[in-house]
Design a protein around this motif. Structure first.
Motif, short mmCIF file in Angstrom:
data_model
loop_
_atom_site.label_atom_id
_atom_site.label_comp_id
_atom_site.label_asym_id
_atom_site.label_seq_id
_atom_site.Cartn_x
_atom_site.Cartn_y
_atom_site.Cartn_z
N LEU A 279 0.83 -1.20 0.00
CA LEU A 279 0.00 0.00 0.00
C LEU A 279 0.86 1.25 0.00
O LEU A 279 0.80 2.07 0.92
CB LEU A 279 -0.94 -0.01 1.21
CG LEU A 279 -2.32 -0.60 0.99
CD1 LEU A 279 -3.12 -0.58 2.28
CD2 LEU A 279 -3.06 0.13 -0.10
N ARG A 284 -2.28 3.08 -3.65
CA ARG A 284 -3.49 3.65 -3.05
C ARG A 284 -4.32 4.39 -4.09
O ARG A 284 -5.54 4.25 -4.16
CB ARG A 284 -3.11 4.61 -1.92
CG ARG A 284 -2.61 3.94 -0.67
CD ARG A 284 -2.24 4.97 0.41
NE ARG A 284 -1.81 4.26 1.60
CZ ARG A 284 -2.61 3.79 2.53
NH1 ARG A 284 -3.92 3.98 2.40
NH2 ARG A 284 -2.15 3.15 3.57
N VAL A 332 -6.83 -6.08 0.42
CA VAL A 332 -7.40 -4.74 0.33
C VAL A 332 -8.15 -4.60 -1.00
O VAL A 332 -7.64 -5.01 -2.05
CB VAL A 332 -6.29 -3.68 0.43
CG1 VAL A 332 -6.87 -2.27 0.24
CG2 VAL A 332 -5.59 -3.77 1.78
N ILE A 337 -9.67 0.36 2.17
CA ILE A 337 -8.28 0.84 2.13
C ILE A 337 -7.88 1.38 3.51
O ILE A 337 -8.50 2.32 4.00
CB ILE A 337 -8.12 1.95 1.08
CG1 ILE A 337 -8.60 1.45 -0.29
CG2 ILE A 337 -6.67 2.41 1.00
CD1 ILE A 337 -8.65 2.54 -1.35
#
Length: 344
Positions: A279, A284, A332, A337
């Motif tokens: 991430l 993201r 995710v 998130i």
């Protein structure tokens, strides 16, 4: 460059000579931008850690040597700095050396410099090669513990490994692909940043075995190289995907996902599902835009806490025994998130 720290202290933090630091601080010529950045970063690190110096306890210096794209290295540094205030048994001073591409010669030379000047521990993310193994063993002989991060170094006397279960990650990626597209014919692209990262090798092997069992009609095409850096990743991928007409999925083990997506788009290829790792900010943004379907995430601050705990145990400042420390995998999606890492 304004500061309040002795030159010797800055030099020790930056792992440079005092004369070099003096040239930087006085803005003299013949100093590379990279060296100026190292000195500036060292001053920032000293300022951030200054509050710890009031804490009674032993002062320990730890070196972080990481080959990874800058987007991941930033996450490692943020995670380490977030953990430092939680360590009350000693004053821990990290020194960071990050490079996007760090070949065997550079890693060995770096570890030998650390061996010469001394360290209380090295947190290492590097390729698994014979000379790097030898360098790790040389540090161990000198009582400098080495903790491998995210990707292990095989057949060495390193202290422990911290990070995710790479084989489990590969199996999880295969499960997600199989559940998303079913047992159909087609090609699955499996990308790695470099063939000598043991963690990525473990992911790919487990992925191929699990996907073959679940979806025997799918063909896995491996593409290795690029170090997760955009230009190199695009160049290598462009040379490998010619003629693919039936791409069903992508499993990206080594990053560079925006570049992978753009290269596929440029070639008129759109996968049905895209599974990635980590991430960082790029991922993201991509998963928020639903350009990635799944990210296999693990608790990087916990990895760094485990690394510091292992170092403290080695120096008899903690009672927990040193052991292999694996963090759980979290899947995710655009709907869950986690918040980004923030240094305290």
């Amino acid at each position: 460059m304004t500061h309040r720290f002795p030159i010797k202290e800055i030099a020790r933090q930056a792992a440079l000579g005092t004369a070099t630091v003096d040239r930087v601080l006085n803005n003299r010529a013949n100093v590379s931008p990279q060296t100026r950045l190292r000195v500036a970063s060292a001053i920032e690190e000293l300022a951030a850690q200054e509050v710890q110096l009031a804490t009674r306890g032993r002062r320990l210096f730890f070196d972080f040597v990481v080959e990874a794209p800058a987007r991941f290295s930033r996450e490692v540094k943020a995670a380490a700095e977030a953990i430092l205030p939680q360590i009350g048994r000693a004053v821990c001073r990290p020194r960071f050396l990050f490079q996007e591409i760090m070949d065997e010669d550079v890693v060995v030379a770096t570890l030998m410099r650390i061996l010469k000047r001394g360290s209380h521990g090295v947190c290492l993310k590097a390729r698994d090669t014979p000379r790097i193994r030898e360098a790790v063993n040389s540090l161990a002989v000198a009582k400098i513990p080495v903790v491998t991060l995210v990707t292990d170094i095989g057949d060495t006397d390193r202290l422990t490994y911290v990070g995710l279960d790479n084989k489990g990650a590969g199996r999880t990626a295969a499960y997600l692909v199989a559940r998303s597209i079913g047992d159909v014919a087609g090609t699955v692209l499996a990308t790695r940043s470099h063939e000598r990262f043991l963690g990525e090798e473990e992911r790919e092997t487990a992925f191929v075995e699990a996907l073959t069992r679940r979806c025997p009609k799918l063909r896995v095409m491996g593409v290795h190289g690029g170090s997760g850096v955009s230009f190199e990743t695009s160049r290598i991928l462009t040379g490998a995907i010619g003629g693919i007409l039936d791409l069903r999925a992508v499993y990206s083990m080594g990053g560079g996902n925006r570049s992978i997506l753009e290269t596929l788009r440029h070639n008129g290829i759109r996968p049905d599902v895209f599974v990635a790792h980590d991430l960082d900010q790029e991922n993201r943004d991509l998963i928020a835009d639903q350009r990635l379907d799944f990210i296999l995430h693990h608790d990087l601050p916990l990895d760094l806490k485990n690394a510091f705990d292992a170092f403290l145990a080695f120096h008899k400042l903690a009672s927990e025994p040193v052991q292999r420390r694996i963090t759980a995998i979290q899947v995710v999606t655009p709907e869950n998130i986690p918040a980004p890492i923030r240094a305290i």
